[in-house]
Design a protein around this motif. Structure first.
Motif, PDB file in Angstrom:
ATOM      1  N   ALA A 154      30.318  31.403  43.784  1.00 36.72           N
ATOM      2  CA  ALA A 154      30.389  32.798  43.342  1.00 36.72           C
ATOM      3  C   ALA A 154      31.206  32.938  42.060  1.00 36.72           C
ATOM      4  O   ALA A 154      32.171  32.220  41.827  1.00 36.72           O
ATOM      5  N   ARG A 155      30.810  33.899  41.251  1.00 35.86           N
ATOM      6  CA  ARG A 155      31.578  34.306  40.070  1.00 35.86           C
ATOM      7  C   ARG A 155      32.390  35.539  40.473  1.00 35.86           C
ATOM      8  O   ARG A 155      31.825  36.567  40.813  1.00 35.86           O
ATOM      9  N   VAL A 156      33.703  35.421  40.391  1.00 39.41           N
ATOM     10  CA  VAL A 156      34.610  36.394  40.996  1.00 39.41           C
ATOM     11  C   VAL A 156      35.440  37.098  39.925  1.00 39.41           C
ATOM     12  O   VAL A 156      35.877  36.476  38.951  1.00 39.41           O
ATOM     13  N   LEU A 157      35.678  38.393  40.131  1.00 35.62           N
ATOM     14  CA  LEU A 157      36.574  39.174  39.284  1.00 35.62           C
ATOM     15  C   LEU A 157      37.667  39.777  40.149  1.00 35.62           C
ATOM     16  O   LEU A 157      37.383  40.536  41.080  1.00 35.62           O
ATOM     17  N   ARG A 190      38.527  28.720  48.399  1.00 33.88           N
ATOM     18  CA  ARG A 190      37.465  28.693  49.396  1.00 33.88           C
ATOM     19  C   ARG A 190      36.086  28.437  48.807  1.00 33.88           C
ATOM     20  O   ARG A 190      35.083  28.610  49.497  1.00 33.88           O
ATOM     21  N   GLY A 191      36.017  28.046  47.534  1.00 35.86           N
ATOM     22  CA  GLY A 191      34.747  27.579  47.008  1.00 35.86           C
ATOM     23  C   GLY A 191      34.099  28.381  45.911  1.00 35.86           C
ATOM     24  O   GLY A 191      32.988  28.036  45.471  1.00 35.86           O
ATOM     25  N   ALA A 192      34.727  29.460  45.439  1.00 36.21           N
ATOM     26  CA  ALA A 192      34.138  30.204  44.327  1.00 36.21           C
ATOM     27  C   ALA A 192      34.023  29.311  43.095  1.00 36.21           C
ATOM     28  O   ALA A 192      34.867  28.454  42.851  1.00 36.21           O
ATOM     29  N   GLU A 193      32.972  29.529  42.328  1.00 30.60           N
ATOM     30  CA  GLU A 193      32.747  28.712  41.136  1.00 30.60           C
ATOM     31  C   GLU A 193      33.762  29.010  40.047  1.00 30.60           C
ATOM     32  O   GLU A 193      34.293  28.111  39.405  1.00 30.60           O
ATOM     33  N   HIS A 194      34.011  30.299  39.825  1.00 33.73           N
ATOM     34  CA  HIS A 194      34.920  30.705  38.749  1.00 33.73           C
ATOM     35  C   HIS A 194      35.519  32.063  39.091  1.00 33.73           C
ATOM     36  O   HIS A 194      34.864  32.890  39.726  1.00 33.73           O
ATOM     37  N   ALA A 195      36.757  32.285  38.692  1.00 39.13           N
ATOM     38  CA  ALA A 195      37.404  33.577  38.904  1.00 39.13           C
ATOM     39  C   ALA A 195      38.075  34.038  37.622  1.00 39.13           C
ATOM     40  O   ALA A 195      38.749  33.255  36.946  1.00 39.13           O
ATOM     41  N   VAL A 196      37.867  35.300  37.298  1.00 39.38           N
ATOM     42  CA  VAL A 196      38.551  35.962  36.197  1.00 39.38           C
ATOM     43  C   VAL A 196      39.591  36.890  36.803  1.00 39.38           C
ATOM     44  O   VAL A 196      39.262  37.726  37.657  1.00 39.38           O
TER      45      VAL A 196
END
Length: 200
Positions: free
Chosen positions: A55-58, A74-80
């Motif tokens: 997931a791409r997370v904000l 927990r596995g998110a692809e990227h977080a901003v």
């Protein structure tokens, strides 16, 4: 990131995933930072268990960084992570980049102004601002109106239980809700309004 008792130093613990048990430290000089509790985060990430991979997370009002860090663990692809206070943003970069490398980006900016400049689309957004500033509703509207949500995106909105829940766009369907202490937690999913009307 909400108002509670005044403190000077604090820490939050990542409660699941590859970085389980790791603690994030923060300084709260004005006493205006209250990270989501372990119990509420456990509930939230149980809700999202099957949705985090790639997931791409904000994390829009990042504060301590607990929600964004938990998603990455927990596995998110990227977080901003977007945090207005310069010292907090620097602290987030210092602690999270060694753990997650290029998978995390920290921006020191006003959340609503940052949204207006963003061209990214997100699968999961955390909207968890200070309770008393009235920021949740305009943030939700901006996410919708600026086209920053991927199809079927998830949006988590946290607010004060004693206050009216922030209004959200018609295309967001309430999927989960929990109240604990003075906190109301709601998880929405972006949906196709016309499709919902046909099914109803």
């Amino acid at each position: 990131m909400k108002t509670r008792g005044k403190t000077s130093k604090g820490q939050v613990r990542i409660i699941g995933g590859e970085r389980r048990g790791h603690r994030l430290h923060f300084v709260d000089q004005r006493g205006d930072l209250r990270p989501s509790s372990d119990r509420m985060r456990e509930t939230l990430f149980n809700w999202l268990r099957a949705e985090l991979a790639d997931a791409r997370v904000l994390d829009l009002f990042a504060g301590s960084g607990a929600l964004g860090a938990e998603a990455l663990s927990r596995g998110a692809e990227h977080a901003v992570l977007v945090e207005k206070k310069r010292e907090r943003a620097a602290d987030l970069s210092r602690q999270l980049q060694p753990m997650f490398g290029e998978r995390v980006s920290v921006h020191c900016a006003d959340a609503l102004k940052w949204l207006a400049r963003s061209a990214q689309r997100f699968d999961l957004v955390f909207v968890d601002p200070p309770y008393d500033l009235g920021l949740a509703e305009p943030a939700c509207q901006a996410l919708h109106e600026l086209g920053l949500l991927a199809p079927d995106a998830w949006i988590y909105v946290e607010s004060r239980k004693q206050s009216e829940a922030p209004a959200v766009p018609e295309s967001w369907q309430l999927v989960r809700e929990k109240e604990s202490g003075d906190v109301r937690a709601r998880l929405y999913r972006k949906t196709n309004v016309d499709k919902l009307k046909v099914q109803s």
